[in-house]
Design a protein around this motif. Structure first.
Motif, PDB file in Angstrom:
ATOM      1  N   LEU A  25       0.833  -1.199   0.000  1.00 27.83           N
ATOM      2  CA  LEU A  25       0.000   0.000   0.000  1.00 27.83           C
ATOM      3  C   LEU A  25       0.873   1.257   0.000  1.00 27.83           C
ATOM      4  O   LEU A  25       0.584   2.220  -0.706  1.00 27.83           O
ATOM      5  CB  LEU A  25      -0.956   0.007   1.195  1.00 27.83           C
ATOM      6  N   SER A  26       1.946   1.242   0.773  1.00 20.65           N
ATOM      7  CA  SER A  26       2.848   2.394   0.820  1.00 20.65           C
ATOM      8  C   SER A  26       3.431   2.696  -0.556  1.00 20.65           C
ATOM      9  O   SER A  26       3.516   3.867  -0.966  1.00 20.65           O
ATOM     10  CB  SER A  26       3.977   2.151   1.826  1.00 20.65           C
ATOM     11  N   LEU A  27       3.833   1.665  -1.280  1.00 23.96           N
ATOM     12  CA  LEU A  27       4.365   1.862  -2.629  1.00 23.96           C
ATOM     13  C   LEU A  27       3.324   2.493  -3.545  1.00 23.96           C
ATOM     14  O   LEU A  27       3.629   3.391  -4.334  1.00 23.96           O
ATOM     15  CB  LEU A  27       4.850   0.532  -3.209  1.00 23.96           C
ATOM     16  N   SER A  36       2.059  12.923   0.690  1.00 21.74           N
ATOM     17  CA  SER A  36       3.311  12.938   1.430  1.00 21.74           C
ATOM     18  C   SER A  36       3.243  11.786   2.419  1.00 21.74           C
ATOM     19  O   SER A  36       2.403  11.777   3.325  1.00 21.74           O
ATOM     20  CB  SER A  36       3.480  14.272   2.155  1.00 21.74           C
ATOM     21  N   LEU A  37       4.102  10.804   2.234  1.00 22.45           N
ATOM     22  CA  LEU A  37       4.023   9.550   2.987  1.00 22.45           C
ATOM     23  C   LEU A  37       5.213   9.404   3.919  1.00 22.45           C
ATOM     24  O   LEU A  37       6.340   9.780   3.571  1.00 22.45           O
ATOM     25  CB  LEU A  37       3.990   8.385   1.992  1.00 22.45           C
ATOM     26  N   LYS A  38       4.945   8.838   5.092  1.00 25.42           N
ATOM     27  CA  LYS A  38       5.992   8.487   6.056  1.00 25.42           C
ATOM     28  C   LYS A  38       5.703   7.078   6.541  1.00 25.42           C
ATOM     29  O   LYS A  38       4.544   6.702   6.709  1.00 25.42           O
ATOM     30  CB  LYS A  38       6.005   9.461   7.229  1.00 25.42           C
ATOM     31  N   LEU A  39       6.768   6.303   6.803  1.00 25.71           N
ATOM     32  CA  LEU A  39       6.628   4.918   7.252  1.00 25.71           C
ATOM     33  C   LEU A  39       7.381   4.726   8.556  1.00 25.71           C
ATOM     34  O   LEU A  39       8.567   5.058   8.646  1.00 25.71           O
ATOM     35  CB  LEU A  39       7.163   3.968   6.176  1.00 25.71           C
ATOM     36  N   PHE A  40       6.683   4.185   9.546  1.00 27.17           N
ATOM     37  CA  PHE A  40       7.292   3.921  10.860  1.00 27.17           C
ATOM     38  C   PHE A  40       7.098   2.448  11.177  1.00 27.17           C
ATOM     39  O   PHE A  40       5.975   1.946  11.152  1.00 27.17           O
ATOM     40  CB  PHE A  40       6.637   4.783  11.944  1.00 27.17           C
ATOM     41  N   LEU A  41       8.213   1.753  11.464  1.00 26.04           N
ATOM     42  CA  LEU A  41       8.160   0.329  11.785  1.00 26.04           C
ATOM     43  C   LEU A  41       8.326   0.117  13.286  1.00 26.04           C
ATOM     44  O   LEU A  41       9.255   0.664  13.894  1.00 26.04           O
ATOM     45  CB  LEU A  41       9.252  -0.430  11.027  1.00 26.04           C
ATOM     46  N   LEU A  42       7.420  -0.668  13.838  1.00 22.97           N
ATOM     47  CA  LEU A  42       7.408  -1.002  15.261  1.00 22.97           C
ATOM     48  C   LEU A  42       7.509  -2.515  15.443  1.00 22.97           C
ATOM     49  O   LEU A  42       7.373  -3.277  14.485  1.00 22.97           O
ATOM     50  CB  LEU A  42       6.092  -0.547  15.911  1.00 22.97           C
ATOM     51  N   SER A  43       7.702  -2.936  16.675  1.00 24.43           N
ATOM     52  CA  SER A  43       7.707  -4.361  17.036  1.00 24.43           C
ATOM     53  C   SER A  43       8.651  -5.133  16.122  1.00 24.43           C
ATOM     54  O   SER A  43       9.711  -4.656  15.778  1.00 24.43           O
ATOM     55  CB  SER A  43       6.286  -4.931  16.999  1.00 24.43           C
ATOM     56  N   GLN A  71      12.002   6.868  -3.452  1.00 21.38           N
ATOM     57  CA  GLN A  71      10.902   7.787  -3.743  1.00 21.38           C
ATOM     58  C   GLN A  71      10.824   8.919  -2.721  1.00 21.38           C
ATOM     59  O   GLN A  71       9.918   9.744  -2.773  1.00 21.38           O
ATOM     60  CB  GLN A  71       9.572   7.025  -3.783  1.00 21.38           C
ATOM     61  N   GLY A  72      11.763   8.943  -1.780  1.00 21.28           N
ATOM     62  CA  GLY A  72      11.819  10.023  -0.802  1.00 21.28           C
ATOM     63  C   GLY A  72      10.963   9.812   0.429  1.00 21.28           C
ATOM     64  O   GLY A  72      10.747  10.758   1.196  1.00 21.28           O
ATOM     65  N   VAL A  73      10.493   8.594   0.636  1.00 25.01           N
ATOM     66  CA  VAL A  73       9.664   8.306   1.809  1.00 25.01           C
ATOM     67  C   VAL A  73      10.577   8.088   3.010  1.00 25.01           C
ATOM     68  O   VAL A  73      11.444   7.210   2.981  1.00 25.01           O
ATOM     69  CB  VAL A  73       8.787   7.048   1.575  1.00 25.01           C
TER      70      VAL A  73
END
Length: 117
Positions: A25-27, A36-43, A71-73
């Motif tokens: 989905l992020s892609l 403007s998208l940001k991705l944060f990974l947890l756990s 892509q600059g994310v």
């Protein structure tokens, strides 16, 4: 009009398809105009940021993360989660950084939408 979207992923890499779906989905979102998208990974998702993973078949999370970065994310990992898994001092995929819960809180407050996986 730009839309700020934060994607938060928790799923273990290759343990289920949760992280894979978050990255798919992020892609797709990253390709849209005005997003403007940001991705944060947890756990356990933080372990996807370790380079050198070579899955035998199927999808490749490393490649997906590298495309997002190209892509600059911004891709950030939870510091507490990294500490707990002993990966804080290990090399990460180039461009991925360790972040904090305070950063995630700032991203969340600034976002129009927050999606969790």
């Amino acid at each position: 009009m730009s839309q700020e979207i934060v994607v938060i992923a928790n799923g273990a890499p290759y343990g289920s398809e949760s992280l894979f779906n978050a990255l798919r989905l992020s892609l797709t979102l990253a390709e849209r105009d005005g997003v403007s998208l940001k991705l944060f990974l947890l756990s356990d998702a933080v372990t996807a940021a370790l380079p050198g993973q070579t899955p035998a078949e199927g999808y490749n999370l490393r490649q997906m993360l590298e495309i997002l970065l190209a892509q600059g994310v911004p891709v950030r990992l939870c510091k507490t989660c990294c500490d707990a898994r002993g990966i804080t001092t290990l090399p990460l995929i180039e461009g991925i950084e360790i972040g904090t819960l305070a950063l995630l809180a700032d991203w969340t407050l600034a976002a129009d939408k927050v999606l969790t996986f």
